[in-house]
Motif scaffolding. Structure first.
Motif, mmCIF file in Angstrom:
data_model
loop_
_atom_site.group_PDB
_atom_site.id
_atom_site.type_symbol
_atom_site.label_atom_id
_atom_site.label_comp_id
_atom_site.label_asym_id
_atom_site.label_seq_id
_atom_site.Cartn_x
_atom_site.Cartn_y
_atom_site.Cartn_z
ATOM 1 N N LYS A 122 45.261 32.727 46.861
ATOM 2 C CA LYS A 122 46.089 32.822 48.067
ATOM 3 C C LYS A 122 45.938 31.596 48.972
ATOM 4 N N ASP A 161 51.898 37.144 44.130
ATOM 5 C CA ASP A 161 51.624 38.424 43.470
ATOM 6 C C ASP A 161 51.983 38.419 41.981
ATOM 7 N N LYS A 175 49.222 36.832 40.167
ATOM 8 C CA LYS A 175 48.048 37.719 40.086
ATOM 9 C C LYS A 175 48.210 38.698 38.925
ATOM 10 N N THR A 229 36.586 35.917 42.533
ATOM 11 C CA THR A 229 37.784 36.371 41.814
ATOM 12 C C THR A 229 37.944 37.885 41.912
ATOM 13 N N GLU A 286 39.068 38.869 45.391
ATOM 14 C CA GLU A 286 40.483 38.612 45.714
ATOM 15 C C GLU A 286 41.431 39.517 44.934
ATOM 16 N N LEU A 287 41.125 39.749 43.669
ATOM 17 C CA LEU A 287 42.061 40.514 42.827
ATOM 18 C C LEU A 287 41.799 42.021 42.874
#
Ligand code: ATP
Length: 390
Positions: free
Chosen positions: A85, A220, A223, A287, A290-291
Motif C-alpha cells: 500500500k 486490492d 493483493k 506481509t 498487511e495482507l
C-alpha cells in the motif's frame, strides 16, 4: 596469477579497450590494475577476448561482461518493498504489470562473437544453461539473427538445476527457462514491458505469468493475486511500470516463500550471513500483517517445521563425522558440458562429488553433492564441545 598469463591477459585487455568506446570513461591503467587485483577477470573459452567485473566498478555493475564491441551490464538489483500500500505509490506513479517472480537462477543469453552463450549473474559463462537453452528456447537463434544486439534475461528454474534448491511448484521435473526481460545492447536499456511481451509472444518464449496492468492507487486486485501465489507456493511478483517514466521496477515476495527459504537455508547457515534469517522473519511478519494473514497455530507450525523439521537428521549425521552436503540433479545434452560445469565449480571454489552419471533418453543424467565446509564446521565445532562467546 602467473606472470606470463597476466601479461597475456593485459594485452588482451588493451585490445578490448581499443575496441570498446564506453570503456574509455575509465583509464586503461585503472583497468589493468583491476585485472591485477582480480576485480576484473578474464573469461575463458569465448571466440574473442572478454572480461567480467567481479563487483561494481566505476559504474559498471557486478557481472558486467566486456569484449570487443560488447558491453553487457550485470543484471541490476531489484529493490524490495515490504508493504504494497505504501511501497508501490512511493516508487511507481502510473500503471504497472505484475510479473510472477520465478524462483531459480538468473542468466543472460546473448549472441557473443557468433555463439549463443548464457552468463550468470556474476558474469561466468553458465555451462548448464548454455547446454540446455535449445530445449526450451528453440527459436532463439532465429531471434538473434533478427536482433543480434538484444540480450534475453531469464530465470532457469526447476528441480533439476545445478545451483538452487527451490523452484516453482508446477515444474515437476527438469527445468524451464522463463524469459522476463530483453536488454538492448545498442541503446543500453531494457525494452518496455509491452514491446517485450510482443516479442516474447512472437518467438514463443515462455514467460513468467503476467498480470495487470494495475493502478498504484488500487492495489486490492494485486493483493488477491499475491494471496493466490501464496496458496500455490509461488515466490512473489516483480512489478514493472508500463512506462519507465512512471517509476522503477520493484519486487515483493509471499510469506510462504520466506518460510521455504528458511527451510532450505537453516541447515547451511554457517555458509550464509546470519542476517539472512532475520530479513526473512521481518518480511513475513510485515506481509502477514498487511495482507491480514492469520498469526495462528497453522502458521507457527509451518514456520517451526521449516526451521527444525530436518535438523535432527542433519545433526545426527554431523555427529557421526559426516559433512553437511546438498544433492543436486541435472540433465545435460553433452558430456563436455558436465566437464565445463565441474570446471565452473572449481573456479568458484565449490567442492563437488559426482554420485551418479547415466545416459538415458539422449541426456546425461548427473547427480552430484555440494559439500559445505563452513556449514560442516559450524555445526561440528559446537557438537565437539567448542565454546563461543556470544
Ligand atoms: P538482488 O536483485 O538484490 O541482487 P537477489 O539476487 O537475491 O537480489 P532476488 O531477491 O531473488 O535476487 O530477486 C531478483 C531476481 O529475481 C532477479 O535477478 C531475477 O533473476 C529473478 N526474477 C524472477 N522472475 C523475475 C521477473 N519476472 N522479472 C525480473 N526478475 C525476475
Amino acid at each position: 596469477m602467473i606472470e606470463e598469463e597476466f601479461k597475456k591477459q593485459t594485452e588482451l585487455l588493451r585490445e578490448v579497450y581499443q575496441a570498446l568506446r564506453p570503456l574509455r570513461k575509465v583509464r586503461l591503467e585503472d583497468l589493468e590494475k583491476a585485472l591485477e587485483q582480480s576485480k576484473l577477470l578474464f573469461i575463458e573459452g569465448l571466440k574473442k577476448p572478454a572480461f567480467r567485473f567481479r563487483r561494481e566498478f566505476r559504474g559498471f555493475p557486478a557481472g558486467t561482461v566486456i569484449g570487443p564491441g560488447l558491453l553487457m551490464p550485470g543484471f541490476p538489483s531489484i529493490p524490495r518493498v515490504f508493504v504494497l500500500k505504501t511501497g508501490i505509490p512511493r516508487y511507481i506513479s502510473g500503471p504497472f504489470y505484475a510479473e510472477e517472480k520465478i524462483e531459480g537462477y538468473n542468466v543472460r543469453l546473448a549472441n557473443v562473437f557468433g555463439e549463443i552463450k548464457a552468463f550468470t549473474r556474476r558474469g561466468y559463462v553458465c555451462p548448464f544453461a548454455t547446454d540446455r537453452w535449445p530445449d526450451f528456447l528453440p527459436r532463439l537463434s532465429e531471434f538473434f539473427e533478427k536482433y543480434p544486439r538484444y540480450v534475453i534475461c531469464c530465470e532457469v528454474a526447476g528441480p533439476e538445476n545445478p545451483f538452487v534448491s527451490e523452484w516453482p511448484p508446477y515444474i515437476k521435473e527438469d527445468v524451464a527457462f522463463f524469459v522476463f526481460d530483453i536488454f538492448d545492447l545498442e541503446r543500453q536499456k531494457f525494452l518496455a514491458p509491452e514491446e517485450k511481451y510482443a516479442l516474447l509472444r512472437e518467438y514463443e518464449f515462455r514467460t513468467p505469468e503476467i498480470s495487470g496492468p494495475y493502478s498504484p492507487q488500487e492495489i486490492d486486485p494485486l493483493k488477491g493475486l499475491i494471496l493466490r501465489y501464496e496458496e500455490e507456493g509461488r515466490e512473489g511478483v516483480v512489478l514493472k511500470p508500463v512506462s519507465f517514466k512512471d517509476g522503477r521496477v520493484i519486487k515483493y515476495v509471499t510469506s510462504s516463500s520466506n518460510v521455504s527459504d528458511l527451510r532450505v537455508a537453516f541447515p547451511y547457515i554457517g555458509e550464509l550471513d546470519a542476517s539472512y534469517i532475520v530479513h526473512r522473519l521481518v518480511r513475513m511478519t510485515i506481509t502477514r500483517w498487511e495482507l491480514d494473514q492469520p498469526f495462528d497455530e497453522n502458521f507457527y507450525q509451518a514456520l517451526g517445521e521449516a526451521f527444525f523439521g530436518e535438523m535432527k537428521e542433519l545433526l545426527d549425521k554431523v555427529a557421526q563425522g559426516e559433512p553437511v552436503e546438498e544433492v543436486f540433479k541435472v540433465r545435460l545434452r553433452r558430456k563436455e558440458s558436465l566437464e565445463a560445469l565441474m570446471a565452473h565449480f572449481r573456479t568458484a571454489q565449490v567442492r563437488i562429488e559426482i554420485r551418479r552419471e547415466e545416459w538415458k533418453d539422449e541426456y546425461l543424467h548427473v547427480e552430484f553433492a555440494k559439500i559445505y565446509p563452513k556449514a560442516t564446521s559450524f555445526w561440528a565445532g559446537k557438537l565437539q564441545g567448542l565454546a563461543q562467546i556470544d
